[in-house]
Design a protein around this motif. Structure first.
Motif, PDB file in Angstrom:
ATOM      1  N   ARG A  39       0.863  -1.175   0.000  1.00 39.24           N
ATOM      2  CA  ARG A  39       0.000   0.000   0.000  1.00 39.24           C
ATOM      3  C   ARG A  39       0.904   1.230   0.000  1.00 39.24           C
ATOM      4  NH1 ARG A  39      -2.743  -2.477   5.189  1.00 39.24           N
ATOM      5  NH2 ARG A  39      -0.534  -3.052   5.298  1.00 39.24           N
ATOM      6  N   VAL A  40       0.652   2.127  -0.958  1.00 41.54           N
ATOM      7  CA  VAL A  40       1.551   3.261  -1.197  1.00 41.54           C
ATOM      8  C   VAL A  40       0.781   4.571  -1.041  1.00 41.54           C
ATOM      9  CG1 VAL A  40       3.123   4.358  -2.837  1.00 41.54           C
ATOM     10  CG2 VAL A  40       2.875   1.857  -2.833  1.00 41.54           C
ATOM     11  N   LEU A  41       1.365   5.505  -0.262  1.00 39.62           N
ATOM     12  CA  LEU A  41       0.827   6.856  -0.132  1.00 39.62           C
ATOM     13  C   LEU A  41       1.815   7.815  -0.765  1.00 39.62           C
ATOM     14  CD1 LEU A  41      -1.145   8.993   1.061  1.00 39.62           C
ATOM     15  CD2 LEU A  41       0.276   8.967   3.139  1.00 39.62           C
ATOM     16  N   VAL A  42       1.335   8.638  -1.702  1.00 39.67           N
ATOM     17  CA  VAL A  42       2.172   9.638  -2.359  1.00 39.67           C
ATOM     18  C   VAL A  42       1.667  11.020  -1.956  1.00 39.67           C
ATOM     19  CG1 VAL A  42       3.076  10.513  -4.537  1.00 39.67           C
ATOM     20  CG2 VAL A  42       2.567   8.070  -4.301  1.00 39.67           C
ATOM     21  N   ILE A  43       2.508  11.762  -1.236  1.00 42.08           N
ATOM     22  CA  ILE A  43       2.196  13.114  -0.776  1.00 42.08           C
ATOM     23  C   ILE A  43       2.762  14.113  -1.786  1.00 42.08           C
ATOM     24  CG2 ILE A  43       2.510  14.782   1.092  1.00 42.08           C
ATOM     25  CD1 ILE A  43       3.066  12.304   2.918  1.00 42.08           C
ATOM     26  N   GLY A  44       1.994  15.135  -2.121  1.00 42.54           N
ATOM     27  CA  GLY A  44       2.430  16.056  -3.176  1.00 42.54           C
ATOM     28  C   GLY A  44       2.297  15.418  -4.539  1.00 42.54           C
ATOM     29  N   LEU A  82      -4.731   9.921 -15.355  1.00 43.34           N
ATOM     30  CA  LEU A  82      -4.510   8.488 -15.119  1.00 43.34           C
ATOM     31  C   LEU A  82      -5.634   7.655 -15.723  1.00 43.34           C
ATOM     32  CD1 LEU A  82      -3.274   8.603 -11.406  1.00 43.34           C
ATOM     33  CD2 LEU A  82      -1.883   8.140 -13.430  1.00 43.34           C
ATOM     34  N   ARG A  83      -6.865   8.098 -15.529  1.00 42.38           N
ATOM     35  CA  ARG A  83      -8.015   7.339 -16.052  1.00 42.38           C
ATOM     36  C   ARG A  83      -8.075   7.401 -17.582  1.00 42.38           C
ATOM     37  NH1 ARG A  83      -9.424   3.840 -12.124  1.00 42.38           N
ATOM     38  NH2 ARG A  83     -10.173   4.864 -10.227  1.00 42.38           N
ATOM     39  N   ALA A  84      -7.860   8.575 -18.144  1.00 36.16           N
ATOM     40  CA  ALA A  84      -7.954   8.732 -19.597  1.00 36.16           C
ATOM     41  C   ALA A  84      -6.749   8.128 -20.298  1.00 36.16           C
ATOM     42  CB  ALA A  84      -8.095  10.208 -19.954  1.00 36.16           C
ATOM     43  N   GLY A  85      -5.637   8.064 -19.608  1.00 37.82           N
ATOM     44  CA  GLY A  85      -4.420   7.513 -20.203  1.00 37.82           C
ATOM     45  C   GLY A  85      -4.302   6.015 -20.085  1.00 37.82           C
ATOM     46  N   ALA A  86      -5.315   5.388 -19.523  1.00 33.97           N
ATOM     47  CA  ALA A  86      -5.341   3.923 -19.400  1.00 33.97           C
ATOM     48  C   ALA A  86      -4.157   3.395 -18.593  1.00 33.97           C
ATOM     49  CB  ALA A  86      -5.386   3.262 -20.775  1.00 33.97           C
ATOM     50  N   TYR A  87      -3.756   4.151 -17.560  1.00 34.44           N
ATOM     51  CA  TYR A  87      -2.719   3.663 -16.652  1.00 34.44           C
ATOM     52  C   TYR A  87      -3.307   2.555 -15.772  1.00 34.44           C
ATOM     53  CZ  TYR A  87       0.157   7.675 -17.965  1.00 34.44           C
ATOM     54  OH  TYR A  87       0.905   8.585 -18.664  1.00 34.44           O
ATOM     55  N   GLN A  88      -2.453   1.674 -15.321  1.00 34.62           N
ATOM     56  CA  GLN A  88      -2.883   0.546 -14.491  1.00 34.62           C
ATOM     57  C   GLN A  88      -2.989   1.005 -13.041  1.00 34.62           C
ATOM     58  OE1 GLN A  88      -1.002  -3.490 -14.956  1.00 34.62           O
ATOM     59  NE2 GLN A  88      -0.254  -3.058 -12.895  1.00 34.62           N
ATOM     60  N   LEU A  89      -4.207   1.022 -12.511  1.00 31.84           N
ATOM     61  CA  LEU A  89      -4.425   1.455 -11.137  1.00 31.84           C
ATOM     62  C   LEU A  89      -4.956   0.306 -10.299  1.00 31.84           C
ATOM     63  CD1 LEU A  89      -6.128   4.914 -11.762  1.00 31.84           C
ATOM     64  CD2 LEU A  89      -3.755   4.487 -11.095  1.00 31.84           C
ATOM     65  N   PRO A  90      -4.526   0.200  -9.038  1.00 30.04           N
ATOM     66  CA  PRO A  90      -5.063  -0.849  -8.171  1.00 30.04           C
ATOM     67  C   PRO A  90      -6.521  -0.577  -7.819  1.00 30.04           C
ATOM     68  CG  PRO A  90      -3.664   0.631  -6.920  1.00 30.04           C
ATOM     69  CD  PRO A  90      -3.529   1.043  -8.356  1.00 30.04           C
ATOM     70  N   LYS A  91      -7.216  -1.597  -7.366  1.00 30.59           N
ATOM     71  CA  LYS A  91      -8.616  -1.444  -6.991  1.00 30.59           C
ATOM     72  C   LYS A  91      -8.774  -0.430  -5.868  1.00 30.59           C
ATOM     73  CE  LYS A  91     -12.697  -4.099  -5.614  1.00 30.59           C
ATOM     74  NZ  LYS A  91     -13.231  -5.456  -5.271  1.00 30.59           N
ATOM     75  N   ASP A  92      -7.853  -0.452  -4.926  1.00 34.43           N
ATOM     76  CA  ASP A  92      -7.874   0.503  -3.820  1.00 34.43           C
ATOM     77  C   ASP A  92      -7.104   1.755  -4.252  1.00 34.43           C
ATOM     78  OD1 ASP A  92      -7.807   1.931  -1.482  1.00 34.43           O
ATOM     79  OD2 ASP A  92      -6.945   0.344  -0.243  1.00 34.43           O
ATOM     80  N   PHE A  93      -7.811   2.657  -4.889  1.00 40.18           N
ATOM     81  CA  PHE A  93      -7.232   3.916  -5.368  1.00 40.18           C
ATOM     82  C   PHE A  93      -8.049   5.065  -4.793  1.00 40.18           C
ATOM     83  CE2 PHE A  93      -7.332   7.383  -8.548  1.00 40.18           C
ATOM     84  CZ  PHE A  93      -5.982   7.744  -8.505  1.00 40.18           C
ATOM     85  N   LYS A  94      -7.386   5.961  -4.035  1.00 41.14           N
ATOM     86  CA  LYS A  94      -8.082   7.074  -3.400  1.00 41.14           C
ATOM     87  C   LYS A  94      -7.248   8.344  -3.511  1.00 41.14           C
ATOM     88  CE  LYS A  94     -10.147   4.119   0.200  1.00 41.14           C
ATOM     89  NZ  LYS A  94     -10.164   3.840   1.664  1.00 41.14           N
ATOM     90  N   THR A  95      -7.926   9.488  -3.418  1.00 42.83           N
ATOM     91  CA  THR A  95      -7.224  10.768  -3.377  1.00 42.83           C
ATOM     92  C   THR A  95      -7.717  11.578  -2.183  1.00 42.83           C
ATOM     93  OG1 THR A  95      -8.833  11.912  -4.790  1.00 42.83           O
ATOM     94  CG2 THR A  95      -6.979  10.797  -5.886  1.00 42.83           C
ATOM     95  N   PHE A  96      -6.836  12.415  -1.637  1.00 43.52           N
ATOM     96  CA  PHE A  96      -7.159  13.253  -0.489  1.00 43.52           C
ATOM     97  C   PHE A  96      -6.635  14.667  -0.746  1.00 43.52           C
ATOM     98  CE2 PHE A  96      -6.352   8.924   0.941  1.00 43.52           C
ATOM     99  CZ  PHE A  96      -7.526   8.607   1.621  1.00 43.52           C
ATOM    100  N   SER A  97      -7.535  15.639  -0.720  1.00 45.95           N
ATOM    101  CA  SER A  97      -7.146  17.043  -0.950  1.00 45.95           C
ATOM    102  C   SER A  97      -6.921  17.728   0.391  1.00 45.95           C
ATOM    103  CB  SER A  97      -8.235  17.766  -1.749  1.00 45.95           C
ATOM    104  OG  SER A  97      -8.442  17.144  -2.985  1.00 45.95           O
ATOM    105  N   ILE A  98      -5.773  17.421   1.009  1.00 43.81           N
ATOM    106  CA  ILE A  98      -5.461  17.993   2.320  1.00 43.81           C
ATOM    107  C   ILE A  98      -3.993  18.398   2.378  1.00 43.81           C
ATOM    108  CG2 ILE A  98      -7.275  16.736   3.540  1.00 43.81           C
ATOM    109  CD1 ILE A  98      -5.211  14.736   4.474  1.00 43.81           C
ATOM    110  N   ASP A  99      -3.667  19.229   3.352  1.00 45.05           N
ATOM    111  CA  ASP A  99      -2.305  19.687   3.595  1.00 45.05           C
ATOM    112  C   ASP A  99      -1.565  18.597   4.369  1.00 45.05           C
ATOM    113  OD1 ASP A  99       0.024  20.915   4.405  1.00 45.05           O
ATOM    114  OD2 ASP A  99      -0.950  22.675   5.282  1.00 45.05           O
TER     115      ASP A  99
END
Length: 402
Positions: A39-44, A82-99
């Motif tokens: 499980r990977v979290l990417v900040i920024g 990512l969605r339009a470019g047909a990149y391979q994303l895991p089922k558990d894919f989330k985004t967070f708009s926070i500092d």
């Protein structure tokens, strides 16, 4: 990337494919092994380098990908790409708009578990030290928030590696921006016995957000002169190469190692003036050089629409904190140059003491909490842990130049 941008990059950088291609191919199995079931979290994640890293990461299979960025609009664009470019994303894919330095971030980490946490969030402009208020924000983002992040991660038993991107300007820094990145490295090194850490120092990322090369594109679009220092020499890499270097550092590096591109100073380092000339020529224009801003502005005002000449204002550097050349390791730092074809590794980054790091963080935090501070005060606090900082104060900052 459009064909025109690819052509432009080839003209400027002198290469048509990533200089890390071979190293990445040889490391692909190792990267996939590290990522298996992770499980990977990417900040920024919505910045130029963070989003480039995410695109490179999606070439591999893993369990979860969570993206975090304070910019809601830019994060939405990353998802659409990512969605339009047909990149391979895991089922558990989330985004967070926070500092990433916020209470919301602390709550997020308390309720989620990750194997890898990568931070690309940073203030990166030397001009941030033009006033004490912006300078404090730079230290808050680059130093204090990273220290808080490590506090919040300290109880995450699943964590295998934490990564935070650094800068060539952290090496023998000539400005407080670079010194803040050196201090950032040392904040992570201070915790590395408990939280395994790697980083990457790299060159100017061509056409990344806020870069001088991106400003060249904007000047053309707005029919304005190009302006650049004639004596400042830098290496240049693409956004893709920056993302790839971070990928190698995070998933193949050992604890405390810092990766950097292996370049030849004579062949690969160019002045910003040289880059400006190459950019204009690749864009179909002839650079016309002026020594004064007003002369360049006057030329552009009188220039006819079909004129293929373009005004440039080149001058020697005369602003605070400008370092004239680029380097990726301090002479006192041992390096490994054989593990990869085009990547060097700092094996033991410069580090003075745990006490100096603790004191620097404490002093900066106390000044911020007090509500009043000065630039000289903050300079002294940073030098507590980064005594090699040699700051050159001039009577002009970058906001006072074109």
């Amino acid at each position: 990337m459009s064909k025109d941008k690819q052509k432009l990059l080839k003209s400027i950088l002198g290469r048509s494919e990533s200089f890390l291609k071979d190293d990445l191919e040889r490391s692909s199995d190792q990267i996939q092994e590290q990522l298996f079931d992770a499980r990977v979290l990417v900040i920024g994640a919505a910045g130029s380098i963070g989003s480039a890293f995410v695109r490179e990461l999606t070439r591999y299979s893993f369990k979860a990908l969570h993206l975090l960025d304070i910019s809601e609009n830019n994060l939405v664009e990353v998802v659409r790409d990512l969605r339009a470019g047909a990149y391979q994303l895991p089922k558990d894919f989330k985004t967070f708009s926070i500092d990433f330095g916020s209470t919301e971030m602390q709550a997020l980490l308390a309720s989620h578990a990750y194997e890898y946490v990568l931070n690309f969030s940073a203030l990166k402009h030397v001009r941030a030290e033009r006033d004490p208020f912006t300078l404090m924000r730079l230290l808050q983002v680059n130093v204090l928030s990273n220290n808080d992040l490590l506090d919040w991660l300290s109880d995450m038993t699943s964590l295998r590696r934490v990564f935070s991107v650094s800068s060539d300007k952290s090496v023998r820094p000539a400005n407080l921006m670079g010194a803040s990145k050196a201090l950032m490295e040392r904040v992570f090194l201070h915790r590395a016995d408990v939280l395994g850490f790697t980083s990457a120092r790299f060159a100017n990322v061509a056409f990344s957000d806020g870069s001088l090369l991106q400003s060249f594109e904007n000047r053309l679009a707005k029919k304005q002169p190009l302006s650049a220092p004639s004596d400042v020499r830098r290496y240049f890499i693409t956004e893709q190469e920056a993302g790839q270097l971070c990928l190698l550092a995070c998933f193949t590096g050992e604890n405390r190692e810092i990766f950097f591109p292996k370049f030849d100073p004579e062949r690969d380092m160019k002045t910003f003036a040289e880059i400006a000339r190459l950019f204009l020529q690749a864009s179909g224009y002839e650079p016309i050089e002026f020594n004064e801003e007003q002369q360049a502005l006057a030329f552009m005002r009188s220039r006819s629409e079909g004129d293929r000449r373009w005004a440039c204002n080149f001058s020697t550097s005369d602003t605070s904190g400008e370092k004239l050349y680029e380097e990726f390791n301090d002479p006192e730092e041992p390096v490994e140059l054989e593990r990869f074809k085009n990547v060097g590794i700092v094996l033991s980054p410069k580090y003075h003491s745990d006490e100096s790091v603790i004191d620097a963080v404490r002093l900066i935090r106390a000044a911020r909490a007090s509500g009043t501070w000065g630039k000289e005060e903050l300079l002294k606090y940073v030098q507590t842990a980064v005594p090699e900082l040699e700051h050159r104060e001039a009577d002009k900052n970058l906001d006072q130049k074109m």
